[in-house]
Enzyme design. Structure first.
Site, PDB file in Angstrom:
ATOM      1  N   HIS A 146       0.934  -1.148   0.034  1.00 25.19           N
ATOM      2  CA  HIS A 146      -0.053  -0.140  -0.047  1.00 25.19           C
ATOM      3  C   HIS A 146       0.930   1.224   0.031  1.00 25.19           C
ATOM      4  CE1 HIS A 146      -2.243  -3.352   1.911  1.00 25.19           C
ATOM      5  NE2 HIS A 146      -3.350  -2.616   1.387  1.00 25.19           N
TER       6      HIS A 146
ATOM      7  N   HIS B 245      -4.030   3.067  -3.207  1.00 26.51           N
ATOM      8  CA  HIS B 245      -4.163   2.216  -1.942  1.00 26.51           C
ATOM      9  C   HIS B 245      -3.715   0.896  -1.817  1.00 26.51           C
ATOM     10  CE1 HIS B 245      -5.963   0.778   1.591  1.00 26.51           C
ATOM     11  NE2 HIS B 245      -6.294  -0.304   0.944  1.00 26.51           N
TER      12      HIS B 245
ATOM     13  N   GLU C 270     -16.873  -5.199  24.877  1.00 28.01           N
ATOM     14  CA  GLU C 270     -15.950  -6.144  24.752  1.00 28.01           C
ATOM     15  C   GLU C 270     -14.771  -6.167  23.750  1.00 28.01           C
ATOM     16  OE1 GLU C 270     -19.232  -6.391  24.631  1.00 28.01           O
ATOM     17  OE2 GLU C 270     -20.008  -7.373  26.441  1.00 28.01           O
TER      18      GLU C 270
ATOM     19  N   HIS D 195     -27.553 -16.307  25.283  1.00 31.71           N
ATOM     20  CA  HIS D 195     -26.585 -16.033  26.102  1.00 31.71           C
ATOM     21  C   HIS D 195     -25.916 -17.583  26.647  1.00 31.71           C
ATOM     22  CE1 HIS D 195     -28.143 -12.274  26.836  1.00 31.71           C
ATOM     23  NE2 HIS D 195     -27.448 -11.864  27.810  1.00 31.71           N
TER      24      HIS D 195
END
Ligand SMILES: Cc1ncc(C[n+]2csc(CCOP(=O)(O)OP(=O)(O)O)c2C)c(N)n1
Length: 700
Positions: A55, A290, A439, A500
């Protein structure tokens, strides 16, 4: 193309370097500065072109930013990349790796030009994306966008904690700054939102993100999918937000970083407007610059634009080279001045100095495990999350640099370090980390902290480990000893239902190379699991812990929990060769144990194997493995309340698995367990079936 504006500070395209240097106009910066910036650009271009992969665009746009940062601010010592009080730079936009490699080479790190010339080749110190432990000066592995900025928050937290813990009013040995260079992609990724929000909340003024705002991402202009008001967003996170209108204006870049360094209350975001592929006549401001080499002709045209000899490859003009290399002497002096401070501090604070050496040397203090309890046999028992809390606290008492917390599930995960304060703004010496419901952010932050030498743990429900997976993978790649406290590890979560209840998570963590998934079967195995996690300096460890109470086995009747160290061990045995082997993990070991007793009443001899960690078992010798799982016994049953795929490895084709093939259900835990066949009778039936299959094939 905005070449007329972009040409500022440069003109002429003579093929002779010395002539070029003289022809460079100096408007805002000197000719030498321009020469240095273009050296960074052309090195990056040439390496990508040679590899025909990589890149080039981002390094071309960001080169002035990197130059100002390294040249005018960074306190580092290229001859000792691990100097503890160095400033950190995290290149979160890891695809721009050649920018970092160019800077490290030019400023005198042990990264010879030949390595840049082998960019992206096997064994090169310049891999495609920056990798921790491979390249001196690379602070963390980046590439998956967003992870690096989260790491930088972890590094900034670490600096604040170290400063609070070690600095004395008269002697300060910790005062480094953490910078991260990030891109539109970093900003789009959710993890950067989580990490930035927490950094703002914690008032981490030792943190500066330099945001490469070039309006281009991989697929095209960012307008395709991205219209965030980034400034407002970061102001909303309580950051100090600054803007540099033109990255090529070195003085503006410098002024902004200087401003950031003055800030004492907030982290700083510097939005730097850059041009991807700057200077490339046909690729500037386009996504074509890019992700691929510019191409031979375009490289030449770009070099002409820079006033560079168009056929020169990996050219480092002498003036630029010697200017960059001043970093070496500067760095040595910075470190030796610091060392004098450190020595004076250490002479007065020998206890703290021993801790400092432990952290920086990756060593544990004497007696760190001396208070780990032995849990008495108890048929009712205790949840392994509860046992884990006791063990973790016993360790934390004697390991002052163990820090950790939870993503807002402390009472469920049992991750609280008793008697400790929270790490908060104004109270940076606390050891309890409050991640909030973040998280992903937690995963990245823990990696940044572990890469800075602290021992850290983070908790959430096992089912949400999926949210953290990107960070877990990087911890594994980087070989960072992070401990994950994943509680509520099966369908025995019960009433909360399938959303869960983890089903595939435990097995999927076993798939991750280097990650140690340990699912202890009782309180004493939990103690050994924690010990293994802390003793290890390389492996991340995921502890799978129960929500529900499970028996603490009588170790005078069964084998010692120390057997966990080998991953699997014979837990309860029979005289002579067993008819069947029952393998259990975690809360299901008790089913195997009870099935063994029931089978015995029918004259069937069953061996029980506890197998808390596949990876550790795989590390054992062939003899040991044979002693636990003798090849002569083909009748085998594995019992685990998780996806069964994979257990064939140990039960073979004649074996059976009592596993959880589908998502769970909402109901009382014991009912859910029964509903899905996690009963002693079902294990017994599977054992008999396996014996029958083995017999039908003439095997045992
Ligand atoms: C998590 C993640 N998703 C996708 C990618 C693949 N990828 C590499 S760079 C990039 C986007 C590049 O845009 P930007 O971040 O603006 O960088 P620039 O093009 O400006 O260099 C993408 C999608 C990645 N590296 N990480």
């Amino acid at each position: 193309m905005k070449h007329s504006a972009a040409r500022r500070g440069q003109k002429g395209n003579s093929k002779h370097m010395s002539a070029n240097v003289q022809q460079l106009e100096t408007t805002k910066s000197s000719a030498l500065d321009q020469l240095c910036v273009n050296t960074i650009r052309t090195l990056s271009i040439d390496a990508v072109q040679k590899a025909n992969s990589g890149h080039p665009g981002a390094p071309m746009g960001l080169a002035p930013v990197a130059y100002v940062l390294w040249d005018r601010f960074l306190r580092h010592n290229p001859t000792d990349p691990r100097w503890p009080n160095r400033d950190r730079v995290v290149l979160s936009a890891g695809h721009a790796s050649m920018l970092l490699y160019s800077m490290l080479h030019l400023t005198g790190y042990d990264l010879p030009l030949s390595e840049l010339q082998r960019f992206r080749q096997i064994g090169s110190k310049c891999p495609g994306h920056p990798e921790y432990n491979i390249t001196p000066g690379v602070e963390t592995t980046t590439g998956p966008l967003g992870q690096g900025v989260a790491n930088s928050v972890g590094m900034a937290i670490t600096e604040r904690w170290l400063a609070a813990h070690f600095n004395q009013s008269e002697d300060k040995i910790v005062d480094y700054h953490v910078y991260s260079i990030c891109s539109d992609g970093d900003m789009m990724e959710g993890i950067s939102h989580e990490a930035a929000a927490l950094a703002g909340h914690l008032k981490l003024s030792n943190l500066t993100w330099l945001y490469d705002s070039n309006h281009i991402s991989l697929d095209g202009p960012t307008t395709l999918s991205y219209s965030d008001d980034v400034e407002s967003r970061f102001k909303g996170y309580h950051w100090n937000v600054l803007t540099v209108e033109d990255a090529n204006d070195l003085e503006s870049v410098e002024a902004a970083i200087r401003e950031a360094r003055k800030e004492t209350e907030r982290p700083t975001l510097i939005v730097v407007h850059t041009h991807i592929g700057y200077g490339s006549p046909n690729k500037q401001d386009k996504n074509t610059s890019h992700g691929e080499a510019l191409g031979v002709e375009e490289v030449k045209a770009t070099k002409r634009f820079y006033g560079w000899p168009e056929d020169a490859q990996f050219l480092i003009p002498e003036d630029a080279g010697s200017h960059f290399r001043k970093a070496v002497e500067r760095g040595k002096k910075l470190q030796s001045d610091w060392k004098a401070k450190y020595d004076a501090w250490a002479a007065k604070n020998s206890g703290l100095a021993a801790q400092w050496d432990g952290i920086m040397g990756g060593k544990l203090p004497e007696g760190w495990d001396k208070d780990i309890p032995v849990f008495p046999a108890d048929t009712k028992g205790v949840a392994t999350r509860e046992a884990g809390n006791k063990v973790m606290n016993a360790i934390a008492k004697n390991l002052p640099w163990l820090l950790g917390g939870s993503a807002d599930l402390e009472t469920s995960n049992k991750t609280k370090i008793d008697g400790e304060k929270s790490f908060e703004s104004g109270s940076y010496g606390g050891r309890i980390l409050r991640f909030g419901v973040r998280e992903m952010g937690m995963g990245g932050i823990l990696n940044g902290m572990a890469a800075s030498g602290l021992r850290v743990f983070g908790g959430t429900f096992m089912v949400f480990s999926d949210y953290m997976r990107g960070a877990l993978r990087l911890a594994s790649i980087m070989e960072l000893p992070v401990t994950y406290v994943f509680t509520h590890d099966s369908i025995a979560v019960g009433e909360d239902g399938p959303t869960h209840e983890p089903v595939e998570q435990v097995m999927s963590l076993r798939l991750m190379p280097f990650m140690r998934l340990i699912r202890p079967a009782d309180a004493n195995e939990t103690a050994v699991a924690w010990k293994m996690a802390i003793e290890g300096t390389k492996h991340p460890t995921a502890l799978a812990l129960t929500r529900q109470a499970i028996p603490t086995f009588d170790r005078t009747k069964y084998a010692s929990a120390e057997g966990l160290r080998k991953g699997a061990y014979v837990f309860g045995d029979v005289e002579g060769t067993p008819d069947v082997i029952l393998i259990g993990t975690g809360s299901e070991l008790q089913l195997a144990v009870n099935a063994r007793e029931k089978l015995a009443t029918e004259g069937i001899k069953a061996r029980v194997v506890s197998m808390p960690c596949w990876d550790l078992f795989e590390e054992q010798s062939a003899e040991y493995k044979e002693s636990v799982l003798p090849s002569a016994v083909r009748a085998r049953v594995a019992v685990e309340a998780g996806i069964p795929i994979g257990w064939e490895r140990y039960v073979g084709l004649e074996g059976k698995v009592v596993g959880q093939k589908q998502f769970g259900a909402s109901g009382p835990a014991s009912e859910v367990f029964k509903h899905f066949g996690f009963t002693v009778d079902n294990v017994v039936d599977h054992a008999k079936e396996s014996i029958a299959v083995a017999k039908s094939l003439g095997k045992r």
